[in-house]
Design a protein around this motif. Structure first.
Motif, PDB file in Angstrom:
ATOM      1  N   MET A   1       0.838  -1.183   0.000  1.00  0.00           N
ATOM      2  CA  MET A   1       0.000   0.000   0.000  1.00  0.00           C
ATOM      3  C   MET A   1       0.883   1.246   0.000  1.00  0.00           C
ATOM      4  O   MET A   1       2.057   1.176   0.358  1.00  0.00           O
ATOM      5  N   LEU A   2       0.322   2.372  -0.386  1.00  0.00           N
ATOM      6  CA  LEU A   2       1.104   3.610  -0.446  1.00  0.00           C
ATOM      7  C   LEU A   2       1.678   4.010   0.906  1.00  0.00           C
ATOM      8  O   LEU A   2       2.723   4.663   0.973  1.00  0.00           O
ATOM      9  N   ASP A   3       1.022   3.604   1.996  1.00  0.00           N
ATOM     10  CA  ASP A   3       1.541   3.932   3.328  1.00  0.00           C
ATOM     11  C   ASP A   3       2.594   2.929   3.800  1.00  0.00           C
ATOM     12  O   ASP A   3       3.086   3.020   4.919  1.00  0.00           O
ATOM     13  N   GLY A   4       2.917   1.948   2.951  1.00  0.00           N
ATOM     14  CA  GLY A   4       3.957   0.981   3.280  1.00  0.00           C
ATOM     15  C   GLY A   4       3.451  -0.321   3.869  1.00  0.00           C
ATOM     16  O   GLY A   4       4.217  -1.271   4.025  1.00  0.00           O
ATOM     17  N   THR A   5       2.177  -0.402   4.220  1.00  0.00           N
ATOM     18  CA  THR A   5       1.643  -1.642   4.780  1.00  0.00           C
ATOM     19  C   THR A   5       1.459  -2.675   3.673  1.00  0.00           C
ATOM     20  O   THR A   5       1.166  -2.329   2.528  1.00  0.00           O
ATOM     21  N   PRO A   6       1.638  -3.946   4.018  1.00  0.00           N
ATOM     22  CA  PRO A   6       1.488  -4.992   3.001  1.00  0.00           C
ATOM     23  C   PRO A   6       0.022  -5.338   2.742  1.00  0.00           C
ATOM     24  O   PRO A   6      -0.822  -5.226   3.637  1.00  0.00           O
ATOM     25  N   PHE A   7      -0.273  -5.742   1.527  1.00  0.00           N
ATOM     26  CA  PHE A   7      -1.574  -6.285   1.153  1.00  0.00           C
ATOM     27  C   PHE A   7      -1.333  -7.687   0.631  1.00  0.00           C
ATOM     28  O   PHE A   7      -0.389  -7.926  -0.122  1.00  0.00           O
ATOM     29  N   SER A   8      -2.179  -8.614   1.030  1.00  0.00           N
ATOM     30  CA  SER A   8      -2.120  -9.966   0.501  1.00  0.00           C
ATOM     31  C   SER A   8      -3.537 -10.478   0.307  1.00  0.00           C
ATOM     32  O   SER A   8      -4.400 -10.261   1.158  1.00  0.00           O
ATOM     33  N   LEU A   9      -3.750 -11.143  -0.794  1.00  0.00           N
ATOM     34  CA  LEU A   9      -5.056 -11.750  -1.057  1.00  0.00           C
ATOM     35  C   LEU A   9      -5.298 -12.904  -0.092  1.00  0.00           C
ATOM     36  O   LEU A   9      -6.431 -13.177   0.281  1.00  0.00           O
ATOM     37  N   ALA A  10      -4.223 -13.560   0.329  1.00  0.00           N
ATOM     38  CA  ALA A  10      -4.338 -14.694   1.248  1.00  0.00           C
ATOM     39  C   ALA A  10      -4.984 -14.243   2.556  1.00  0.00           C
ATOM     40  O   ALA A  10      -4.634 -13.215   3.121  1.00  0.00           O
ATOM     41  N   GLY A  11      -5.947 -15.008   3.008  1.00  0.00           N
ATOM     42  CA  GLY A  11      -6.590 -14.734   4.277  1.00  0.00           C
ATOM     43  C   GLY A  11      -7.725 -13.727   4.224  1.00  0.00           C
ATOM     44  O   GLY A  11      -8.377 -13.487   5.226  1.00  0.00           O
ATOM     45  N   ARG A  12      -7.965 -13.123   3.078  1.00  0.00           N
ATOM     46  CA  ARG A  12      -9.099 -12.182   2.962  1.00  0.00           C
ATOM     47  C   ARG A  12     -10.368 -13.014   2.970  1.00  0.00           C
ATOM     48  O   ARG A  12     -10.444 -14.049   2.340  1.00  0.00           O
ATOM     49  N   ASP A  13     -11.376 -12.541   3.666  1.00  0.00           N
ATOM     50  CA  ASP A  13     -12.594 -13.331   3.773  1.00  0.00           C
ATOM     51  C   ASP A  13     -13.758 -12.750   2.972  1.00  0.00           C
ATOM     52  O   ASP A  13     -14.875 -13.220   3.082  1.00  0.00           O
ATOM     53  N   GLY A  14     -13.512 -11.772   2.161  1.00  0.00           N
ATOM     54  CA  GLY A  14     -14.577 -11.180   1.353  1.00  0.00           C
ATOM     55  C   GLY A  14     -14.249 -11.227  -0.120  1.00  0.00           C
ATOM     56  O   GLY A  14     -13.199 -11.710  -0.540  1.00  0.00           O
ATOM     57  N   ILE A  15     -15.153 -10.709  -0.905  1.00  0.00           N
ATOM     58  CA  ILE A  15     -14.939 -10.582  -2.347  1.00  0.00           C
ATOM     59  C   ILE A  15     -13.923  -9.469  -2.546  1.00  0.00           C
ATOM     60  O   ILE A  15     -14.000  -8.418  -1.911  1.00  0.00           O
ATOM     61  N   THR A  16     -12.951  -9.703  -3.410  1.00  0.00           N
ATOM     62  CA  THR A  16     -11.912  -8.708  -3.667  1.00  0.00           C
ATOM     63  C   THR A  16     -11.824  -8.438  -5.162  1.00  0.00           C
ATOM     64  O   THR A  16     -11.702  -9.369  -5.964  1.00  0.00           O
ATOM     65  N   LEU A  17     -11.902  -7.166  -5.522  1.00  0.00           N
ATOM     66  CA  LEU A  17     -11.722  -6.746  -6.908  1.00  0.00           C
ATOM     67  C   LEU A  17     -10.394  -6.006  -6.980  1.00  0.00           C
ATOM     68  O   LEU A  17     -10.182  -5.034  -6.258  1.00  0.00           O
ATOM     69  N   VAL A  18      -9.487  -6.510  -7.816  1.00  0.00           N
ATOM     70  CA  VAL A  18      -8.178  -5.889  -7.993  1.00  0.00           C
ATOM     71  C   VAL A  18      -8.108  -5.349  -9.406  1.00  0.00           C
ATOM     72  O   VAL A  18      -8.282  -6.097 -10.375  1.00  0.00           O
ATOM     73  N   SER A  19      -7.871  -4.049  -9.522  1.00  0.00           N
ATOM     74  CA  SER A  19      -7.661  -3.437 -10.827  1.00  0.00           C
ATOM     75  C   SER A  19      -6.181  -3.137 -10.956  1.00  0.00           C
ATOM     76  O   SER A  19      -5.624  -2.348 -10.195  1.00  0.00           O
ATOM     77  N   VAL A  20      -5.531  -3.809 -11.902  1.00  0.00           N
ATOM     78  CA  VAL A  20      -4.119  -3.553 -12.186  1.00  0.00           C
ATOM     79  C   VAL A  20      -4.093  -2.422 -13.209  1.00  0.00           C
ATOM     80  O   VAL A  20      -4.713  -2.523 -14.265  1.00  0.00           O
ATOM     81  N   TRP A  21      -3.407  -1.354 -12.886  1.00  0.00           N
ATOM     82  CA  TRP A  21      -3.449  -0.156 -13.713  1.00  0.00           C
ATOM     83  C   TRP A  21      -2.115   0.566 -13.663  1.00  0.00           C
ATOM     84  O   TRP A  21      -1.196   0.144 -12.966  1.00  0.00           O
TER      85      TRP A  21
END
Length: 166
Positions: free
Chosen positions: A41-61
């Motif tokens: 993330m822009l603030d430096g925190t990590p994002f991972s799809l693993a372990g997410r429990d909801g629907i996730t929409l990722v737009s690569v741009w």
């Protein structure tokens, strides 16, 4: 030769299907298995799809892509409208200078989650087809994909099969 009215209907039906073709071809390329998508993330925190429990929409741009810049507002509208329905929306920029990305975001007053894409197993990302949209279900399985320009209604169609009936 078919009568004119049938020709017109056939042509109109083909035009109606054209926007769905990129999504169909991308979805067919991917097996129904959990995927690895990591970003920072822009603030430096990590994002991972693993372990997410909801629907996730990722737009690569990319801010350098004209098509991406045209779609980012639709993505922001979608994120605001669908967060309450359990859809997490992430705008994952292809690698770019972090400061340039921060400046782009600040100048346009974007407030949706934005990250720089890191490790992933989505296959090669064809930057000529940016933006790319991937929709993952609650188990992290890829359920829909779309390449190129999109509007709000395209994003809504991609997530609709995963939403609980209201």
């Amino acid at each position: 030769m078919f009568p004119t009215s049938i020709n017109r209907r056939l042509v109109l039906a083909l035009f109606a299907l054209l926007p769905a073709l990129p999504a169909l071809s991308l979805a067919a390329e991917q097996p129904a298995a959990s995927h690895r998508v990591e970003a920072e993330m822009l603030d430096g925190t990590p994002f991972s799809l693993a372990g997410r429990d909801g629907i996730t929409l990722v737009s690569v741009w990319s801010p350098e892509s004209l098509a991406s810049r045209k779609c980012i507002w639709e993505l922001q509208r979608f994120a605001a409208a669908y967060a309450s329905r359990g859809v997490y929306t992430l705008a994952a920029s292809v690698p770019i200078d972090r400061n340039a990305l921060r400046e782009f975001v600040a100048k346009r007053h974007l407030d949706l989650p934005i990250a720089i894409l890191g490790q992933h197993d989505l296959g090669p990302l064809d930057e000529t087809r940016l933006p790319l949209v991937y929709v993952f279900d609650r188990q992290g399985q890829l359920r829909a994909a779309h390449a190129g320009l999109y509007a709000m209604r395209v994003l809504e169609r991609l997530v609709a099969p995963l939403l609980e009936p209201q």
